[in-house]
Design a protein around this motif. Sequence first.
Motif, short mmCIF file in Angstrom:
data_model
loop_
_atom_site.label_atom_id
_atom_site.label_comp_id
_atom_site.label_asym_id
_atom_site.label_seq_id
_atom_site.Cartn_x
_atom_site.Cartn_y
_atom_site.Cartn_z
N ALA A 44 0.26 -0.88 -0.17
CA ALA A 44 -0.16 -0.23 -0.10
C ALA A 44 0.76 0.96 0.76
O ALA A 44 0.21 1.86 -0.73
CB ALA A 44 -1.08 -0.18 1.03
N GLU A 45 2.04 1.37 0.73
CA GLU A 45 2.65 2.39 0.73
C GLU A 45 3.19 2.70 -0.80
O GLU A 45 3.86 3.36 -1.01
CB GLU A 45 3.91 2.21 2.15
N GLN A 46 4.12 1.21 -1.05
CA GLN A 46 4.39 1.85 -2.02
C GLN A 46 3.25 2.40 -3.28
O GLN A 46 3.97 3.56 -3.90
CB GLN A 46 4.46 0.50 -2.74
N CYS A 47 2.29 2.56 -3.84
CA CYS A 47 0.94 2.02 -4.74
C CYS A 47 0.78 3.78 -4.28
O CYS A 47 0.72 5.10 -4.97
CB CYS A 47 0.11 1.72 -4.29
N TYR A 48 1.23 4.13 -2.59
CA TYR A 48 0.87 6.11 -1.97
C TYR A 48 1.82 6.24 -2.38
O TYR A 48 1.53 7.87 -3.07
CB TYR A 48 0.73 5.50 -1.07
N ILE A 107 -7.79 13.48 -3.23
CA ILE A 107 -9.20 12.87 -3.19
C ILE A 107 -8.61 11.23 -3.98
O ILE A 107 -9.25 10.26 -3.85
CB ILE A 107 -10.30 13.65 -3.91
N SER A 108 -7.55 11.29 -4.49
CA SER A 108 -6.63 10.04 -5.42
C SER A 108 -6.26 9.78 -3.42
O SER A 108 -6.78 8.33 -4.15
CB SER A 108 -5.83 10.42 -6.31
N LEU A 109 -5.32 9.77 -3.04
CA LEU A 109 -5.25 9.57 -2.03
C LEU A 109 -6.15 8.86 -1.24
O LEU A 109 -6.33 7.78 -0.43
CB LEU A 109 -4.02 10.41 -1.14
N VAL A 110 -7.32 9.61 -0.75
CA VAL A 110 -8.71 8.83 -0.16
C VAL A 110 -8.34 8.21 -0.82
O VAL A 110 -9.04 6.94 -0.35
CB VAL A 110 -9.54 10.68 -0.44
N SER A 111 -8.94 7.71 -2.23
CA SER A 111 -9.54 6.52 -2.70
C SER A 111 -8.79 5.47 -1.90
O SER A 111 -8.64 3.48 -1.91
CB SER A 111 -9.41 7.30 -3.63
N LEU A 112 -6.97 6.06 -2.75
CA LEU A 112 -6.63 4.37 -2.31
C LEU A 112 -6.36 4.05 -0.38
O LEU A 112 -7.13 3.12 -0.22
CB LEU A 112 -5.19 4.87 -1.85
N GLN A 113 -6.57 4.75 0.75
CA GLN A 113 -6.83 5.05 1.86
C GLN A 113 -8.25 3.99 1.91
O GLN A 113 -8.14 3.45 2.71
CB GLN A 113 -6.55 6.06 2.85
N SER A 114 -9.03 4.74 0.82
CA SER A 114 -10.48 3.40 0.87
C SER A 114 -10.46 1.87 0.95
O SER A 114 -10.79 1.45 0.99
CB SER A 114 -11.76 3.91 0.56
N GLY A 115 -9.55 1.55 0.09
CA GLY A 115 -9.26 0.34 -0.69
C GLY A 115 -8.78 0.01 0.35
O GLY A 115 -8.75 -1.09 0.48
N VAL A 116 -7.68 0.59 0.80
CA VAL A 116 -7.12 -0.14 2.49
C VAL A 116 -7.80 -0.77 3.77
O VAL A 116 -8.94 -2.03 3.98
CB VAL A 116 -5.88 0.63 3.28
N LEU A 117 -9.16 0.08 4.03
CA LEU A 117 -10.12 -0.22 4.27
C LEU A 117 -10.85 -0.81 4.45
O LEU A 117 -11.00 -1.23 5.63
CB LEU A 117 -10.67 1.19 5.64
N ASN A 118 -11.15 -1.00 3.00
CA ASN A 118 -12.22 -1.98 2.41
C ASN A 118 -11.81 -3.04 2.45
O ASN A 118 -12.07 -4.75 2.54
CB ASN A 118 -12.61 -2.06 1.20
N GLY A 119 -10.37 -3.06 2.62
CA GLY A 119 -9.36 -4.42 2.32
C GLY A 119 -9.48 -4.89 3.19
O GLY A 119 -9.52 -6.33 3.42
N LEU A 120 -9.76 -4.13 4.36
CA LEU A 120 -9.68 -4.50 5.74
C LEU A 120 -10.87 -4.98 6.62
O LEU A 120 -11.07 -5.79 7.76
CB LEU A 120 -9.01 -3.56 6.93
#
Length: 513
Positions: A84-88, A141-154
């Motif tokens: 996730a950090e690499q994608c971030y 908002i794009s970084l929000v989308s990535l963080q949303s993906g992390v939370l959804n994955g959890l």
Amino acid sequence: MNFAKAIATIGGWTVLSRITGLMREMLVAHFLGAGMVADAFFVAFRFPNMFRALFAEGAFNVAFVPLFAGKLEGDGQEAARRFAEQCYAVLGLSLVAFIALMELVMPWAIYGLAAGFDDTPGKLALATELSRITFPYLLFISLVSLQSGVLNGLGRFAAAAGTPVLLNLTSMAVLVALVPYTETPGHAMAWGVFASGIAQFGWLVFSVRRAGMGLRIRRPRLSPEVRLMLKRVVPGAVGAGVYQVNLLINTMIASEVANGAVSYLNYADRINQLPLGIVGIAIGTALLPLLARQLRAGETAAALESQNRAMEYGLLMTLPAAFAFLTIAHPIIAVLFERGSFTAADTDAVTPALMAFALGLPAYVLIKVLTPGFFARQDTKTPVQVALFTMLVNIALNLVLMGPLSHVGMALSTAVAAWLNVGLLAWILKRRATFAVDARLLDRAWRTLLASLLMAAVLWIAGWLLLPLLQSHGWRILALALLIAAGLLSYGAAVLLTGAARLDELKALRRRR
């Protein structure tokens, strides 16, 4: 993860985001109206949102979440965090460079997006200025989308699902606070968009840390996992791109039609999106995994049953909404928007656009029912090809109808293209022997249509009786509430009377919710 609970969480926040979004549009109508400033702001807001939808939202999540969840399940939390950090890092650096470039070329970019604005003195310059304020919103908002993906994955959905509500509340607060101090209300709203991006980003930074998956800043590196993720983004981006190009061309054509046309279409579409967003998201979200499971298990009959029932429930909820918009569009627009800078003439211009959009409302939801039939079978190309063809038809109809019907012709073109999309998707599925309309759907469809017509008749009569109150500024909110109540009650009675749905089925559906 409790699937039903996840759907309920997402659905609940979606409803709240639609309500607060409508409140935001009412405030925008009050301060900006539907003229030059509103047109300039809507283009400035659409510009970063176009790129967000293209790269960062649906396409990114479809590619990122399965890889992240796989890392989490197979390699553990620390490996998932590193991925996730690499994608971030890669996403953040790419966006900073892209935004810097767009800020430099903004005058030419806006001219390409809305060349018709050049016909009104100062309008193109205003749109450029507002776009320069709103465009950095894309980074947050794009970084929000990535963080949303992390939370959804959890398996955590609430924080991410609530971010659109934060967007609406923050932008409204900034608009009200800055209007007395900015050059135009459009400037205040543009800064509200910028501030809402920061607010959403900060909220999800906190939420991700609270979930034990706080992301650190790393040096950007195209690792094999990141390359794989980027490769998977491409098909989703192409699919999203078809829709975004359609919106882009619609905006370009609307900017040529008349001053205010962009705003008229935006306000009408916002109302039309209320039932579409709630019903479409709920059905689409629930149907795809259900079909995938049934097809994997070889239960083709059950999959066909699921798709027919999804179409049945979609029509049950969208046909009455479409007929309601066709019958009482004028009082809806007047009550919601007609105040401050939004005039009675603006209401008269938005009303037929809403009615035209409403003609396609059931089709928009049926598309969300039919496309999972392709996705569940690992076919992502066919819906994109169909969407591309219907987009071309939509553009052609726009050019034909914009002359005689102005902006209303553009809304009508969108509705016609949506029904063409439905017809093509259904025909292809039937030709492949993967879909057929069953007898129950045919029977319930005409009964639902009859119930909707009965409701529309009640609304027409009630609207005629309440006309004096609807024309009174002091009473029209109460009159619209009475109209809506009459519509809901009459449709409920008509559904049971015609047999479009049975009471025991509705109770069972509520229990399975």
